[in-house]
Write an enzyme that holds these catalytic residues in place. Structure first.
Site, mmCIF file in Angstrom:
data_model
loop_
_atom_site.group_PDB
_atom_site.id
_atom_site.type_symbol
_atom_site.label_atom_id
_atom_site.label_comp_id
_atom_site.label_asym_id
_atom_site.label_seq_id
_atom_site.Cartn_x
_atom_site.Cartn_y
_atom_site.Cartn_z
ATOM 1 C CG HIS A 18 -1.948 -1.032 1.270
ATOM 2 N ND1 HIS A 18 -2.176 -1.831 2.367
ATOM 3 C CD2 HIS A 18 -2.851 -1.433 0.342
ATOM 4 C CE1 HIS A 18 -3.173 -2.670 2.109
ATOM 5 N NE2 HIS A 18 -3.596 -2.448 0.890
ATOM 6 C CE LYS A 42 -12.129 -6.845 1.314
ATOM 7 N NZ LYS A 42 -10.898 -6.228 0.835
ATOM 8 N NE ARG A 92 -2.748 -7.587 -4.581
ATOM 9 C CZ ARG A 92 -3.577 -7.633 -3.564
ATOM 10 N NH1 ARG A 92 -3.156 -7.337 -2.375
ATOM 11 N NH2 ARG A 92 -4.829 -8.008 -3.720
HETATM 12 O O1 PNS Z 1 -9.279 -2.405 0.311
HETATM 13 P P1 PNS Z 1 -10.612 -2.799 -0.280
HETATM 14 O O2 PNS Z 1 -11.397 -3.598 0.737
HETATM 15 O O3 PNS Z 1 -10.469 -3.523 -1.585
HETATM 16 O O4 PNS Z 1 -11.407 -1.432 -0.549
HETATM 17 C C1 PNS Z 1 -12.742 -1.437 -1.019
HETATM 18 C C2 PNS Z 1 -13.376 -0.036 -0.897
HETATM 19 C C3 PNS Z 1 -13.328 0.428 0.535
HETATM 20 C C4 PNS Z 1 -12.607 0.935 -1.770
HETATM 21 C C5 PNS Z 1 -14.852 -0.127 -1.386
HETATM 22 O O5 PNS Z 1 -15.510 -1.145 -0.686
HETATM 23 C C6 PNS Z 1 -15.604 1.191 -1.216
HETATM 24 O O6 PNS Z 1 -15.405 2.117 -1.977
HETATM 25 N N1 PNS Z 1 -16.471 1.292 -0.173
HETATM 26 C C7 PNS Z 1 -17.202 2.478 0.155
HETATM 27 C C8 PNS Z 1 -18.690 2.345 -0.186
HETATM 28 C C9 PNS Z 1 -18.922 2.496 -1.684
HETATM 29 O O7 PNS Z 1 -18.783 3.555 -2.249
HETATM 30 N N2 PNS Z 1 -19.283 1.366 -2.335
HETATM 31 C C10 PNS Z 1 -19.532 1.325 -3.751
HETATM 32 C C11 PNS Z 1 -18.238 1.111 -4.532
HETATM 33 S S1 PNS Z 1 -18.537 1.156 -6.269
#
Ligand code: PNS
Length: 165
Positions: A18, A42, A92
């Site tokens: 990250h 999660k 990745r």
């Molecule tokens: O590290 P991750 O778990 O792959 O990140 C996922 C994340 C947090 C970027 C995604 O779940 C997110 O954007 N969540 C916020 C709610 C939202 O906007 N959901 C719709 C995404 S199209």
């Protein structure tokens, strides 16, 4: 024009992969804000406060970085309110792509001015994912090469807490 990006994720925990992506983003954008999603789909090992503390510590010496929490709501709305025109995501491997592609297009639908930028970390981090770091660390493996010393301490503490129960 200010080129501000947000770098969202669950960061459970924030890894050197990250950090590598964040540093690459800082070579492109004037400002990059790390945005921790509190209500990730999660089940997280670390609470949002613990994750916030860890990321804040890891990025402490990096200029032009803020750390924030998305408590609720959509990332697209957060980006709009923050005046960010880019979302940074690290990729990745090919298997990351389908999910990232969906999110990217959905975020663009919700906020047409935002562009998702995919960055590849250094090849040495290709296999470094938070999930595997958590698992290896909780089972007693050494992950010191893959996380900041502060994060390592937190992982070790979490492992000790779990063993005490
Ligand atoms: O590290 P991750 O778990 O792959 O990140 C996922 C994340 C947090 C970027 C995604 O779940 C997110 O954007 N969540 C916020 C709610 C939202 O906007 N959901 C719709 C995404 S199209």
């Amino acid at each position: 024009m200010s080129r501000k990006a947000i770098y969202p994720g669950t960061f459970d925990p924030f890894t050197n992969g990250h950090l590598d992506v964040l540093e690459r983003a800082l070579n492109i954008f004037e400002q990059v804000d790390v945005v921790l999603a509190e209500n990730s789909q999660k089940q997280t090992l670390f609470s949002v406060d613990e994750r916030l503390e860890m990321v804040t510590e890891v990025v402490r010496d990096l200029p032009n970085v803020n750390v924030d929490v998305l408590h609720d709501g959509l990332l697209a709305d957060y980006a709009r309110q923050a005046g960010a025109n880019a979302i940074v995501r690290g990729v990745r491997q090919v298997k990351d792509f389908e999910y990232e592609f969906q999110m990217s297009l959905l975020n663009r639908h919700l906020y047409p001015e935002v562009t998702t930028v995919f960055l590849m970390p250094n090849v040495k981090y290709t296999y470094v994912a938070s999930t595997i770091i958590r698992e290896v660390s909780m089972l007693g493996g050494d992950v010191s090469k893959f996380v900041h010393p502060y994060v390592l301490d937190q992982l070790l503490q979490k492992r000790a807490e779990r063993r005490a129960h």
